[in-house]
Design an enzyme around this catalytic site. Structure first.
Site, PDB file in Angstrom:
ATOM      1  N   THR B  72       0.838  -1.206   0.000  1.00 10.27           N
ATOM      2  CA  THR B  72       0.000   0.000   0.000  1.00 10.27           C
ATOM      3  C   THR B  72       0.866   1.247   0.000  1.00 10.27           C
ATOM      4  OG1 THR B  72      -1.795  -1.130   1.157  1.00 10.27           O
ATOM      5  CG2 THR B  72      -1.755   1.269   1.291  1.00 10.27           C
ATOM      6  N   ASN B 151      -6.621  -8.535  -7.833  1.00 10.60           N
ATOM      7  CA  ASN B 151      -6.631  -9.348  -6.628  1.00 10.60           C
ATOM      8  C   ASN B 151      -7.915 -10.144  -6.430  1.00 10.60           C
ATOM      9  OD1 ASN B 151      -7.531  -6.555  -6.319  1.00 10.60           O
ATOM     10  ND2 ASN B 151      -8.009  -7.116  -4.205  1.00 10.60           N
ATOM     11  N   GLN B 180      -0.018  -8.451  -6.622  1.00  7.50           N
ATOM     12  CA  GLN B 180      -0.456  -9.837  -6.796  1.00  7.50           C
ATOM     13  C   GLN B 180       0.293 -10.549  -7.923  1.00  7.50           C
ATOM     14  OE1 GLN B 180      -2.307 -11.424  -4.828  1.00  7.50           O
ATOM     15  NE2 GLN B 180      -3.601  -9.936  -3.750  1.00  7.50           N
ATOM     16  N   HIS B 202       4.799  -9.804   2.027  1.00  7.10           N
ATOM     17  CA  HIS B 202       4.101 -10.908   2.701  1.00  7.10           C
ATOM     18  C   HIS B 202       3.262 -11.741   1.754  1.00  7.10           C
ATOM     19  CE1 HIS B 202      -0.160  -9.398   3.030  1.00  7.10           C
ATOM     20  NE2 HIS B 202       0.433  -8.274   2.696  1.00  7.10           N
ATOM     21  N   THR B 238      14.587   4.650   9.613  1.00  9.62           N
ATOM     22  CA  THR B 238      15.563   3.570   9.700  1.00  9.62           C
ATOM     23  C   THR B 238      15.040   2.334   8.984  1.00  9.62           C
ATOM     24  OG1 THR B 238      16.355   4.450  11.785  1.00  9.62           O
ATOM     25  CG2 THR B 238      16.863   2.138  11.322  1.00  9.62           C
ATOM     26  N   CYS B 322      -9.545  -7.842   1.579  1.00 10.55           N
ATOM     27  CA  CYS B 322      -9.529  -6.431   1.952  1.00 10.55           C
ATOM     28  C   CYS B 322     -10.917  -5.834   1.987  1.00 10.55           C
ATOM     29  CB  CYS B 322      -8.687  -5.626   0.979  1.00 10.55           C
ATOM     30  SG  CYS B 322      -7.047  -6.273   0.805  1.00 10.55           S
TER      31      CYS B 322
END
Lengths: 400, 383
Positions: B72, B151, B180, B202, B238, B322
Site C-alpha cells: 500500500t 486481486n 499480486q 508478505h 531507519t 480487503c
C-alpha cells in the site's frame, strides 16, 4: 498514606429485615472479590459498615473497583486516628490540608458511635474545627454551604476521619435475588438488560445463540467481549454458546416466511429454559423493549412467553432506544455492540415479519417440525465457556 | 477437522521455509545501515543484497528499489510522488475501475485535489484492454496507473502493451501495482517501459510490513515520508533490515518456484471445472493468473461459504480479504464494474493458491466444496 481505609455503606440493603445478615455477608463477599487484585487488603464488617483496610493498596483504583459493586450506597476514603483528641486534631489538619487545597470553606461533623469518648459531639466539632483554623488561617467555617465537610466518626477502636462520600452503584448485591439466564445477542440491548438484572441482585449465566457458518465467528468473539465487560459487575460467569443452525434451516424449510422470526424466538426460549433448569436459573432475561422491532409487539412477546414455563424478565421493556444507548455507552458495551457482524441471522430474516402472529398459526407450524429433538440436540451440543474479566479493559472501566 | 487447505494466498502467504530458517541468523544483523562503524556497514551490505534479490526477481536492470512499509505504501508513494512532482506538466491521470483500494483511494484523493482521473472499465470477463487504456491518454496525462494482476478475479492486465503504447506519450509516467503479480506471473521490467512497480513482501512468503517500489532512473518523485533521507530520500526512516532480507530471499525463491510450476494452468482449470459442476458461476478472464480464481454460488453469500468451508479446514476469501468482513454487505466494486449484478457479486468467493500447491490439494479442496455446498444449499433452500 493519609487515607489507609475505605468505609463502605449499603443503603437499600439496610431496609431488609429477616435475612439482612445473609445479604450483608453476600455483599462482603462481592467486595472481597472486587478487591482480590490486592491480596494485602483486609475486609471486615461491623455496625452496618464494611471497612477496608488498604494496607498499601491504592485508594483510587480500589475505589473505582468498589464503584462497580452493586449494593453499595457510598464509599469514603478514611484516615484513622487513635482515640486521643490531639491525635484526632492532627489527623484532621492533615485531611483539611489535602482537601482544602483549592477550596475555602469547611465544616466539621462529628458523630460518637462510642459513647465512652470524653468529649460529646458538639465539643469535638468545635475542638477539631479550631485546630484546622489554626493550621490554615486562610480558610473559613461555613456551616450551611461548606466546600468540604470533614466527618469525624468515633468508634470503639479508633476515630475515623473522612472528607467525602463517593456514590456507589446502589441496587442489591449480585446473587441476592438468585440466578437469571440472559439471552445475550451481541446487540446493544441485551447487555444493558443484563446489567439492570444484576443491579436488582441477580447472579447471571449467559446464553448466546449463533448459527455458524451463517454467522461469523467474529460475532461470537463479540459476545464473549461483551460478557467479559459484564463480569466487571457480576464476577466470572458462564456463557453457553448454542447453535441454532439446524433449527433455522428446519424453520426455513417448513414454516411460512412471516412467522420465521417469532418461531425462532420461541425455539430459543425453549432451549434457554432447558439450560436454565440445568443450571438452576429461576428466570430468563431478555433485552426486549416494547415496539422496537416486529418481534416486540404485545402479541409477539406473548407468543414467546407461551413457549416457556420460566418467567421472562425484560428490564428494558419500557426504555427508549436512546436511553438504552446512553447506558450502553456508560457501561462500555456500546462500541462493541455496534460492530457490524450479523447475529442470527439476517439471511433467514423474513422481508415482512408478522407483527401480530396468531398462536394457533405458530403452533401449527411447529407441529410440522420435530421441536423436541431439535431443542434437545441444540442444548446438548452447546459449548460452555467461563468468561472472566479482561484486565486491560477493566482498567478503563468508568461507569458509576 | 481435516488437513488444513489454505487457499487464501492472495490475502497473505505463510512465511516461506527458506525465510524461517534464516530469521534467527538475520536477527544478528542489527546495526543501523546508516551508522558509520562496522556494524552499520554489515547491515548496509545485507540490505544491498536484499535489494539486488528483489530487483532480480522483478527482472529490472537499472533504476532504484525503495523499500517501504508494504505494498500500500509503495503504491501511495508512486501515485502521490508523481502527482506532486509533475503537477505542473498536467493534471490528468488514467487508471482502471478495478484497482485495489491502495490505488483507488489515492486516486480519489487526487480528485479532491483537483486532478482529473479517467477510469478504464473491464469487459464482463474482467479483462482490461491496452487499447482502452491508451485511448484515455491525453497530452496533459502525467500518470497511467494499472494493476498487473487483479486481486479478486486474477485478471492479468496487458502492461507490456500499455508500456509500448505509452512510448508515444513521453510525458506520461507508467505505474504498475504488482502486488499480486510478483512470484505468480513473469515480471520483466527490463523489457517494458514501466517507471514504477510496486510489490509486497508478505504476499510471497516474506514477513509482513515490508514492500518495495521500483523506480526508473529517469524519474524524480516527491516523497511523502521525509526525515533522515534513507532509501534515496524517497522513504525516510531507519530501514526495516529484517523485513528487507526476508523479502529478498522470499522473492528469489518464489520466482524460481513459479518457473518450475509447469502444470499451473491445469490445476486452475481443474478447480474451475469442479466448481462449475457444483453450480458455481466461475469468473474466467481471458488473461489470468494461474493462482487466483473467483466464483459465485447464486443464492448464497460469500461469507457464508467462507465459514462453511473453514469448518472443514478449507480457507478462502469472500471477494477479496480487503473488502470482505469489515463493512459486510457491499458487493465488490471490481465485480460490479464488470457488470456482475450485486446479488451475484455478494455471493462471490475467491480461491488463491501458490506454485507449491499440489493437484491433490486442489482435489481435496473441490471435495470440501462439494460436501459443504450441498449442505449450505439445503439449509438455505437453494435448488
Amino acid at each position: 498514606m493519609l487515607y489507609d481505609h475505605l468505609l463502605i455503606r449499603y443503603g437499600e440493603l439496610t431496609t431488609k429485615g429477616a435475612n439482612r445478615a445473609e445479604m450483608e455477608q453476600l455483599l462482603e463477599r462481592n467486595v472481597r472479590r472486587a478487591l482480590s487484585p490486592w491480596p494485602d487488603v483486609k475486609v471486615t464488617r461491623s455496625q452496618q459498615r464494611i471497612v477496608v483496610q488498604l494496607n498499601g493498596a491504592p485508594v483510587d483504583a480500589t475505589l473505582q473497583k468498589l464503584q462497580q459493586v452493586f449494593g453499595i450506597s457510598s464509599i469514603s476514603p478514611v484516615a484513622v486516628a487513635p482515640l486521643d483528641l490531639e491525635a484526632i486534631q492532627q489527623t484532621a489538619v492533615e485531611v483539611a490540608k489535602r482537601e482544602l487545597m483549592d477550596k475555602s470553606t469547611f465544616k466539621v461533623e462529628a458523630r460518637r458511635g462510642f459513647k465512652g469518648f470524653p468529649l460529646d459531639s458538639p465539643a469535638l466539632q468545635k475542638a477539631v474545627g479550631a485546630a484546622i483554623l489554626r493550621a490554615l488561617p486562610h480558610i473559613r467555617v461555613d456551616v450551611h454551604h461548606p466546600d468540604v465537610v470533614i466527618e469525624v466518626d468515633i468508634r470503639k477502636s479508633a476515630a475515623y476521619l473522612y472528607p467525602s462520600r463517593v456514590p456507589g452503584l446502589g441496587g442489591f448485591p449480585v446473587g441476592m435475588s438468585g440466578k437469571g439466564l440472559v439471552l445475550l445477542s451481541g446487540g446493544i440491548d441485551s447487555p444493558v438488560a443484563a446489567w439492570k438484572a444484576m443491579k436488582r441482585g441477580l447472579a447471571l449465566e449467559l446464553v448466546h445463540f449463533h448459527s455458524f457458518p451463517f454467522t461469523s465467528e467474529r460475532a461470537q468473539q463479540k459476545v464473549e467481549d461483551l460478557a467479559s465487560i459484564l463480569t466487571r459487575w457480576g464476577g466470572p460467569m458462564k456463557l453457553h454458546l448454542v447453535s441454532v443452525t439446524a433449527i433455522q434451516s428446519e424453520i426455513q424449510r417448513s414454516a411460512p416466511e412471516g412467522l420465521r422470526t417469532i418461531l425462532l424466538r420461541r425455539m430459543m426460549v425453549r432451549a434457554a429454559s432447558r439450560i436454565a433448569d440445568e443450571v438452576g436459573a429461576g428466570a430468563l432475561v431478555t433485552g426486549d423493549s416494547l415496539g422496537q422491532v416486529a418481534s416486540q409487539t404485545l402479541s409477539a412477546l406473548n407468543a414467546v412467553d407461551r413457549a416457556t414455563d420460566h418467567t421472562i424478565l425484560r428490564p428494558l421493556i419500557a426504555e427508549d432506544k436512546l436511553e438504552i444507548i446512553e447506558l450502553a455507552k456508560r457501561m462500555g458495551t456500546y462500541e462493541i455492540s455496534i460492530l457490524p457482524f450479523d447475529d442470527c441471522c439476517s439471511l433467514f430474516a423474513p422481508k415482512h415479519p408478522k407483527t401480530n402472529p396468531k398462536l394457533s398459526d405458530l403452533e401449527r407450524a411447529e407441529a410440522r417440525m420435530d421441536v423436541e429433538r431439535l431443542i434437545a440436540e441444540a442444548v446438548a451440543s452447546r459449548e460452555e465457556k467461563l468468561v472472566k474479566a479482561d484486565e486491560a479493559w477493566d482498567a478503563g472501566a468508568t461507569y458509576r | 477437522m481435516a488437513e488444513e487447505l489454505y487457499f487464501d494466498y492472495a490475502a497473505t502467504a505463510p512465511v516461506r521455509p527458506e525465510v524461517r530458517e534464516r530469521i534467527t541468523e538475520w536477527l544478528d544483523i542489527f546495526g543501523n545501515p546508516s551508522s558509520l562503524h562496522r556494524m552499520g556497514m554489515h547491515a548496509e551490505r545485507a540490505l544491498r543484497r536484499a535489494r539486488d534479490q528483489v530487483m532480480q526477481s522483478l527482472g529490472a536492470r537499472d533504476g532504484r528499489l525503495v523499500f517501504t512499509g508494504g505494498g500500500t505504501e509503495a503504491n501511495n508513494l508512486a501515485i502521490y510522488g508523481v502527482a506532486r512532482a509533475y503537477a505542473q506538466r498536467g493534471r490528468h491521470v488514467v487508471t482502471t475501475a478495478i484497482e485495489h483500494p491502495a490505488v483507488r483511494e489515492a486516486m480519489a484523493e487526487l480528485e479532491r485535489e483537483g486532478f482529473e482521473v479517467s477510469y478504464v472499465h473491464p469487459d464482463h470477463h474482467g479483462d482490461v484492454s491496452a487499447e482502452d487504456v491508451l485511448r484515455h491518454v491525453r497530452d496533459d496525462t502525467i500518470l497511467v496507473s494499472v494493476m498487473h494482476v487483479n486481486n479478486e478475479t486474477g485478471a492479468v492486465l496487458p502492461v507490456e502493451r500499455i508500456a509500448e503504447g505509452l512510448n508515444a506519450h513521453p510525458k506520461a509516467v507508467f505505474h504498475v501495482d504488482g502486488t499480486q503479480a510478483l512470484g505468480k506471473i513473469p515480471v520483466s521490467l527490463a523489457r517494458a517501459r514501466i517507471h514504477l512497480y510496486a510489490a509486497s513482501g508478505h504476499k510471497l512468503g516474506a514477513l509482513k510490513g515490508i514492500g518495495a517500489l521500483y523506480v526508473h532512473p529517469s524519474l524524480r518523485l516527491k516523497p511523502h515520508v521525509v526525515g533522515g533521507g534513507q532509501e534515496f530520500g524517497l522513504r525516510s526512516g531507519t530501514e526495516n533490515v529484517l523485513g528487507a532480507l526476508s523479502f529478498g530471499e522470499a522473492a528469489s525463491h518464489a520466482v524460481r518456484d513459479m518457473d518450475n510450476d509447469v502444470n499451473a494452468e491445469e490445476k486452475r482449470a481443474r478447480l474451475a471445472r469442479g466448481l462449475e459442476e457444483l453450480g458455481y458461476v466461475v469468473i474466467q478472464p481471458e488473461h489470468h493468473s494461474p493462482y487466483i480464481l473467483c466464483a459465485a454460488l447464486p443464492g448464497a453469500r460469500g461469507e457464508i461459504l467462507v465459514h462453511a468451508f473453514e469448518e472443514k479446514g478449507l480457507y478462502i476469501s469472500a471477494g477479496s480479504a480487503c473488502s470482505s468482513g469489515k463493512h459486510g454487505r457491499e458487493p465488490s466494486r471490481v465485480l460490479t464494474a464488470m457488470g456482475i449484478p450485486p446479488e451475484l457479486a455478494l455471493a462471490a468467493i475467491r480461491f488463491s493458491w501458490h506454485p507449491g500447491t499440489r493437484m491433490s490439494e486442489i482435489e481435496q479442496a473441490i471435495e470440501v466444496v462439494r460436501e459443504r455446498t450441498a449442505w449450505v444449499k439445503q439449509a438455505l433452500g437453494i435448488r
